[in-house]
Design a protein around this motif. Structure first.
Motif, PDB file in Angstrom:
ATOM      1  N   TYR A  30       0.863  -1.216   0.172  1.00 17.72           N
ATOM      2  CA  TYR A  30       0.117  -0.052   0.076  1.00 17.72           C
ATOM      3  C   TYR A  30       0.935   1.284  -0.136  1.00 17.72           C
ATOM      4  CZ  TYR A  30      -3.298   3.267   1.558  1.00 17.72           C
ATOM      5  OH  TYR A  30      -4.157   4.627   1.792  1.00 17.72           O
ATOM      6  N   LYS A  31       1.882   1.313   0.694  1.00 16.27           N
ATOM      7  CA  LYS A  31       2.998   2.458   0.796  1.00 16.27           C
ATOM      8  C   LYS A  31       3.622   2.681  -0.340  1.00 16.27           C
ATOM      9  CE  LYS A  31       5.176   5.318   3.564  1.00 16.27           C
ATOM     10  NZ  LYS A  31       4.377   6.459   4.486  1.00 16.27           N
ATOM     11  N   VAL A  32       4.095   1.397  -0.920  1.00 21.27           N
ATOM     12  CA  VAL A  32       4.752   1.627  -2.213  1.00 21.27           C
ATOM     13  C   VAL A  32       3.913   2.264  -3.454  1.00 21.27           C
ATOM     14  CG1 VAL A  32       5.900   0.175  -4.026  1.00 21.27           C
ATOM     15  CG2 VAL A  32       6.716  -0.054  -1.719  1.00 21.27           C
ATOM     16  N   ILE A  33       2.666   1.820  -3.447  1.00 20.94           N
ATOM     17  CA  ILE A  33       1.716   1.996  -4.263  1.00 20.94           C
ATOM     18  C   ILE A  33       1.466   3.638  -4.071  1.00 20.94           C
ATOM     19  CG2 ILE A  33      -0.376   1.662  -5.522  1.00 20.94           C
ATOM     20  CD1 ILE A  33      -0.032  -1.122  -5.252  1.00 20.94           C
ATOM     21  N   PHE A  34       1.260   3.946  -2.960  1.00 21.75           N
ATOM     22  CA  PHE A  34       0.700   5.241  -2.662  1.00 21.75           C
ATOM     23  C   PHE A  34       1.649   6.307  -2.831  1.00 21.75           C
ATOM     24  CE2 PHE A  34      -0.896   8.687   0.332  1.00 21.75           C
ATOM     25  CZ  PHE A  34      -2.060   8.883  -0.207  1.00 21.75           C
ATOM     26  N   VAL A  35       2.989   6.150  -2.356  1.00 18.99           N
ATOM     27  CA  VAL A  35       3.850   7.273  -2.189  1.00 18.99           C
ATOM     28  C   VAL A  35       5.032   7.281  -3.432  1.00 18.99           C
ATOM     29  CG1 VAL A  35       3.450   7.272   0.141  1.00 18.99           C
ATOM     30  CG2 VAL A  35       5.603   6.189  -0.623  1.00 18.99           C
ATOM     31  N   THR A  36       5.497   6.119  -4.126  1.00 16.28           N
ATOM     32  CA  THR A  36       6.380   6.212  -5.022  1.00 16.28           C
ATOM     33  C   THR A  36       5.972   6.828  -6.324  1.00 16.28           C
ATOM     34  OG1 THR A  36       5.849   3.747  -5.592  1.00 16.28           O
ATOM     35  CG2 THR A  36       7.570   4.221  -3.892  1.00 16.28           C
ATOM     36  N   LEU A  37       7.194   7.496  -6.837  1.00 18.58           N
ATOM     37  CA  LEU A  37       6.679   8.402  -8.009  1.00 18.58           C
ATOM     38  C   LEU A  37       6.279   7.176  -9.214  1.00 18.58           C
ATOM     39  CD1 LEU A  37       6.657  10.933  -9.872  1.00 18.58           C
ATOM     40  CD2 LEU A  37       9.108  10.802  -9.942  1.00 18.58           C
ATOM     41  N   GLU A  38       7.146   6.127  -9.171  1.00 15.44           N
ATOM     42  CA  GLU A  38       6.962   5.319 -10.336  1.00 15.44           C
ATOM     43  C   GLU A  38       5.637   4.696 -10.631  1.00 15.44           C
ATOM     44  OE1 GLU A  38      11.415   5.680  -9.727  1.00 15.44           O
ATOM     45  OE2 GLU A  38       9.357   5.477  -8.336  1.00 15.44           O
ATOM     46  N   LEU A  39       4.860   4.589  -9.570  1.00 10.31           N
ATOM     47  CA  LEU A  39       3.631   4.366  -9.853  1.00 10.31           C
ATOM     48  C   LEU A  39       2.430   5.260 -10.325  1.00 10.31           C
ATOM     49  CD1 LEU A  39       2.300   1.331  -9.141  1.00 10.31           C
ATOM     50  CD2 LEU A  39       4.504   1.667  -8.288  1.00 10.31           C
ATOM     51  N   ARG A  40       2.862   6.326 -10.159  1.00 17.95           N
ATOM     52  CA  ARG A  40       2.199   7.504 -10.496  1.00 17.95           C
ATOM     53  C   ARG A  40       1.604   7.870 -12.157  1.00 17.95           C
ATOM     54  NH1 ARG A  40       2.796  12.961 -12.519  1.00 17.95           N
ATOM     55  NH2 ARG A  40       1.348  14.511 -11.971  1.00 17.95           N
ATOM     56  N   GLN A  41       0.506   7.687 -12.392  1.00 17.62           N
ATOM     57  CA  GLN A  41      -0.013   7.787 -13.766  1.00 17.62           C
ATOM     58  C   GLN A  41       0.389   6.471 -14.610  1.00 17.62           C
ATOM     59  OE1 GLN A  41       0.413  11.384 -15.513  1.00 17.62           O
ATOM     60  NE2 GLN A  41      -0.525  12.758 -13.783  1.00 17.62           N
ATOM     61  N   ALA A  42       0.746   5.286 -13.847  1.00 18.32           N
ATOM     62  CA  ALA A  42       1.306   4.185 -14.416  1.00 18.32           C
ATOM     63  C   ALA A  42      -0.135   3.463 -15.179  1.00 18.32           C
ATOM     64  CB  ALA A  42       1.991   3.354 -13.632  1.00 18.32           C
ATOM     65  N   PRO A  43      -0.076   3.165 -16.291  1.00 15.77           N
ATOM     66  CA  PRO A  43      -1.083   2.374 -17.077  1.00 15.77           C
ATOM     67  C   PRO A  43      -0.965   0.949 -16.758  1.00 15.77           C
ATOM     68  CG  PRO A  43       0.383   3.242 -18.687  1.00 15.77           C
ATOM     69  CD  PRO A  43       1.040   3.610 -17.372  1.00 15.77           C
ATOM     70  N   PHE A  44      -2.134   0.392 -16.948  1.00 18.83           N
ATOM     71  CA  PHE A  44      -2.181  -1.294 -17.028  1.00 18.83           C
ATOM     72  C   PHE A  44      -2.826  -1.408 -18.511  1.00 18.83           C
ATOM     73  CE2 PHE A  44      -4.092  -5.272 -15.314  1.00 18.83           C
ATOM     74  CZ  PHE A  44      -3.031  -6.105 -15.760  1.00 18.83           C
ATOM     75  N   PHE A  45      -3.870  -1.812 -18.623  1.00 15.64           N
ATOM     76  CA  PHE A  45      -4.638  -2.140 -20.135  1.00 15.64           C
ATOM     77  C   PHE A  45      -5.936  -1.590 -19.916  1.00 15.64           C
ATOM     78  CE2 PHE A  45      -1.670  -5.875 -19.615  1.00 15.64           C
ATOM     79  CZ  PHE A  45      -1.107  -5.520 -20.988  1.00 15.64           C
ATOM     80  N   GLY A  46      -6.365  -1.249 -20.969  1.00 17.37           N
ATOM     81  CA  GLY A  46      -7.872  -0.648 -21.146  1.00 17.37           C
ATOM     82  C   GLY A  46      -8.073   0.503 -20.553  1.00 17.37           C
ATOM     83  N   TRP A  47      -9.134   0.408 -19.633  1.00 17.68           N
ATOM     84  CA  TRP A  47      -9.647   1.460 -19.012  1.00 17.68           C
ATOM     85  C   TRP A  47      -8.792   2.028 -17.565  1.00 17.68           C
ATOM     86  CZ3 TRP A  47     -10.947  -3.203 -18.115  1.00 17.68           C
ATOM     87  CH2 TRP A  47     -11.102  -3.665 -16.687  1.00 17.68           C
ATOM     88  N   LEU A  48      -7.934   1.052 -17.415  1.00 18.04           N
ATOM     89  CA  LEU A  48      -7.079   1.150 -16.015  1.00 18.04           C
ATOM     90  C   LEU A  48      -5.764   1.955 -16.466  1.00 18.04           C
ATOM     91  CD1 LEU A  48      -7.398  -2.392 -14.486  1.00 18.04           C
ATOM     92  CD2 LEU A  48      -8.299  -0.218 -13.674  1.00 18.04           C
ATOM     93  N   ASN A  49      -5.923   3.407 -16.576  1.00 13.86           N
ATOM     94  CA  ASN A  49      -4.825   4.266 -16.987  1.00 13.86           C
ATOM     95  C   ASN A  49      -3.967   4.560 -15.821  1.00 13.86           C
ATOM     96  OD1 ASN A  49      -6.802   5.994 -16.346  1.00 13.86           O
ATOM     97  ND2 ASN A  49      -7.452   6.382 -18.172  1.00 13.86           N
ATOM     98  N   ASP A  50      -4.412   4.493 -14.722  1.00 19.72           N
ATOM     99  CA  ASP A  50      -3.304   4.841 -13.614  1.00 19.72           C
ATOM    100  C   ASP A  50      -3.607   4.131 -12.322  1.00 19.72           C
ATOM    101  OD1 ASP A  50      -2.176   6.628 -11.522  1.00 19.72           O
ATOM    102  OD2 ASP A  50      -3.480   8.325 -11.663  1.00 19.72           O
ATOM    103  N   LEU A  51      -2.572   3.277 -11.973  1.00 20.23           N
ATOM    104  CA  LEU A  51      -2.493   2.224 -10.995  1.00 20.23           C
ATOM    105  C   LEU A  51      -2.565   3.005  -9.859  1.00 20.23           C
ATOM    106  CD1 LEU A  51      -0.426  -0.635 -12.709  1.00 20.23           C
ATOM    107  CD2 LEU A  51      -2.767  -0.679 -12.249  1.00 20.23           C
ATOM    108  N   SER A  52      -2.128   4.066  -9.685  1.00 22.41           N
ATOM    109  CA  SER A  52      -1.891   4.644  -8.172  1.00 22.41           C
ATOM    110  C   SER A  52      -3.538   5.546  -7.841  1.00 22.41           C
ATOM    111  CB  SER A  52      -0.947   5.923  -8.377  1.00 22.41           C
ATOM    112  OG  SER A  52      -1.224   7.064  -9.082  1.00 22.41           O
ATOM    113  N   ALA A  53      -4.314   5.305  -8.732  1.00 20.48           N
ATOM    114  CA  ALA A  53      -5.609   5.877  -8.546  1.00 20.48           C
ATOM    115  C   ALA A  53      -6.743   4.813  -8.386  1.00 20.48           C
ATOM    116  CB  ALA A  53      -5.954   6.922  -9.565  1.00 20.48           C
TER     117      ALA A  53
END
Length: 598
Positions: free
Chosen positions: A450-473
């Motif tokens: 949770y901490k890694v995904i919430f605070v690290t820059l590398e997760l900011r606006q990181a897309p997955f597939f389809g509609w999931l275009n920001d894994l930090s949100a």
């Protein structure tokens, strides 16, 4: 209630508690809107050698001054010749939103604009020198070398007083986010000059986008002689009044290493004095002007007639990129710089988890797939312990006939039943508490991820597939518009409707938890059965507002756990009747009570 169901209830309660902590114990703080203070020309930037009166900000309009442009692969902006301030800086690689056409992130802003935020260097006077004899916040420097500050292209500024002192400042910048400030003074006068060099990062009011989450640190961050310090803005404002500083302040002496500045969630601005030499670190707040400040003051120097002296320090102003910051630490000798990233209480988990996630992302090229791969790796690492747990649960199933016989013989004698049950566990070498082990393992892993995904820059606006275009949100899809099939927008995140009309990922999470439950029949006790029936769907709604990267991890973890548990139960002769348990769950008929119960 049999011991296996007790373990399941306890494990479920522990899981529920982990999630509930974020909503009850540590709710987001309400941030009062801040009003940008009036422009100042003389912030509270003076070191110890300056009197308290001189240290107070002077509220006045800021005159226009020439500027030198900054242009690097990652930065754009300008340096004001008024004070030689680095006060206009934007990050080329980062946009405000996931829309590539949105504005790039602006880190530093000059005095006169809302939420001014800048770095300033100068000399404090000593001896017979007055404040007008040294360059400070109101000094207009003269450009004598270079026209654009860029990597490999430093610029040089100069200013002289009428007492024979000539001050020269060279500004240099690398390909990333590190500035080098080299200040020198030459004395052509007839008297020795006593001076103290200093650097300041000043922030007018709290940041406009301050999030104020308990799990996230924003405010002052620094290290002095190996000790990390994190001070939130509200705590800076509560510092004691120090008469000599003319403000609320905290002064710390450093001898070996250190750095000091302000950190946001993804960005920071940090003063870095020359490592291995003494300096003074100051955290300061001026309530009258609502200015937060960090200072690094270098030792006092005396420049004899005909002599000169030079000091050099650095300024980091940019994005908290893990690899970039680690290189500054490992290759440029900035001790402990990686700790400027907020790793949290479970840093012994978050650091290696992020290290692995970073490298998986580098190999795979997709952050969502990297999270899935990370989940597999973590499950493999804890497999020996998980295997023992699942085997214990399978053996508990095998003991059910003997347990029922014990209950029938003991009747209402609970002490006798407990004694005979413990004897049975000992003979069969079964640990009834082992079923909770996977949950205990999951708690620190969950918090850390949770901490890694919430605070690290590398997760900011990181897309997955389809509609999931920001894994930090949170998942942007919603039942409200049938996941985009209906012609209206989904509710905004953080609203009540968004919590009710959840997206695809939270629904998949609920289904994965529900299927995992169906490996075992529902408890015979109606109260237990109701708790288990509702638990997956309660989790589904509670986790709906979490970062989609974390929900993706939990779905993957549940799926792997389901497969592991199914195979281990099969290997011990117990074939889970999943479809039968699902059918029984939809049956309106209440389960029959166990024998021996009234």
């Amino acid at each position: 209630m049999d011991d296996q169901n007790k373990n399941l209830i306890l494990a479920t309660a522990l899981s529920f508690l982990v999630i509930l902590v974020w909503f009850v114990l540590f709710p987001p703080e309400e941030t009062a809107p801040t009003t940008a203070p009036a422009a100042v020309t003389q912030p509270a930037d003076a070191p110890a050698a300056v009197t308290a009166a001189q240290a107070q900000p002077e509220v006045a309009p800021v005159p226009e001054a020439p500027r030198l442009p900054i242009d690097t692969p990652k930065l754009s902006g300008s340096v004001s010749l008024l004070g030689g301030r680095i006060d206009d800086l934007s990050l080329k690689a980062y946009h405000q939103t996931i829309d590539p056409k949105s504005d790039i992130v602006r880190l530093l802003t000059p005095v006169g604009e809302p939420h001014a935020y800048y770095a300033l260097y100068g000399w404090a006077p000593g001896g017979a020198l007055a404040s007008a004899d040294v360059p400070g916040a109101a000094t207009e420097w003269r450009q004598v070398g270079g026209d654009t500050l860029a990597p490999g292209k430093p610029v040089t500024l100069e200013w002289a007083n009428d007492k024979g002192l000539t001050f020269t400042r060279q500004l240099a910048v690398d390909d990333n986010y590190m500035f080098t400030v080299t200040d020198s003074v030459a004395n052509s006068g007839t008297e020795a000059a006593t001076l103290q060099p200093y650097g300041v990062v000043a922030r007018h009011g709290k940041p406009a986008d301050l999030q104020s989450f308990y799990v996230l640190h924003e405010g002052v961050v620094g290290r002095t002689d190996g000790k990390l310090a994190e001070v939130k803005y509200k705590d800076v404002a509560d510092l004691p009044e120090v008469a000599r500083e003319g403000a609320q302040a905290e002064v710390t002496e450093g001898t070996a290493d250190g750095w000091l500045g302000f950190t946001d969630k993804y960005w920071m601005t940090v003063l870095i004095p020359e490592q291995g030499k003494p300096y003074t670190a100051v955290v300061k707040y001026n309530a009258q002007s609502d200015i937060y400040q960090t200072e690094t003051r270098l030792p006092v120097v005396t420049v004899a007639p005909g002599a000169s002296t030079e000091v050099s320090s650095r300024l980091f102003a940019g994005a908290k990129e893990w690899e970039t910051i680690r290189n500054y630490q490992n290759n440029d000798g900035i001790a402990g710089f990686i700790d400027s990233i907020d790793w949290g209480w479970f840093f012994f988990f978050t650091k290696p988890i992020f290290w692995l996630l970073h490298h998986l992302h580098g190999w795979i090229g997709n952050m969502g797939l990297a999270i899935i791969a990370l989940t597999f790796v973590l499950k493999i690492l804890v497999l020996p312990l998980a295997y023992k747990s699942y085997v214990s649960m399978a053996r508990m199933k095998e003991l059910q006939p003997e347990m029922e016989a014990l209950k029938e013989r003991a009747g209402d004698d609970k002490a006798k039943l407990q004694k005979e049950m413990m004897q049975l566990y000992k003979e069969k070498k079964v640990n009834p508490a082992a079923g909770c082990l996977p949950i205990f393992l999951q708690i620190p892993i969950f918090f850390s991820l949770y901490k890694v995904i919430f605070v690290t820059l590398e997760l900011r606006q990181a897309p997955f597939f389809g509609w999931l275009n920001d894994l930090s949100a949170p998942d942007p899809s919603s039942l409200f518009n049938l996941f985009g099939l209906l012609p209206w927008a989904a509710p905004a995140h953080g609203t009540f409707l968004a919590m009710i009309f959840i997206g695809v990922l939270p629904i998949l999470l609920g289904i994965s938890m529900w299927l995992q439950q169906k490996l075992n029949p529902a408890p015979t006790d109606p109260a237990q059965a109701m708790i288990f029936a509702w638990m997956p769907w309660v989790f589904m709604f509670m986790l709906g507002s979490f970062a989609s990267g974390l929900v993706l991890y939990w779905i993957t973890n549940n799926t792997i756990t389901f497969i592991q548990q199914y195979l281990i139960m099969r290997s011990h002769g117990h074939k889970p009747d999943i479809f039968g348990n699902i059918k029984a769950g939809f049956s309106k008929k209440q389960p029959e009570p166990a024998k021996g119960k009234k």
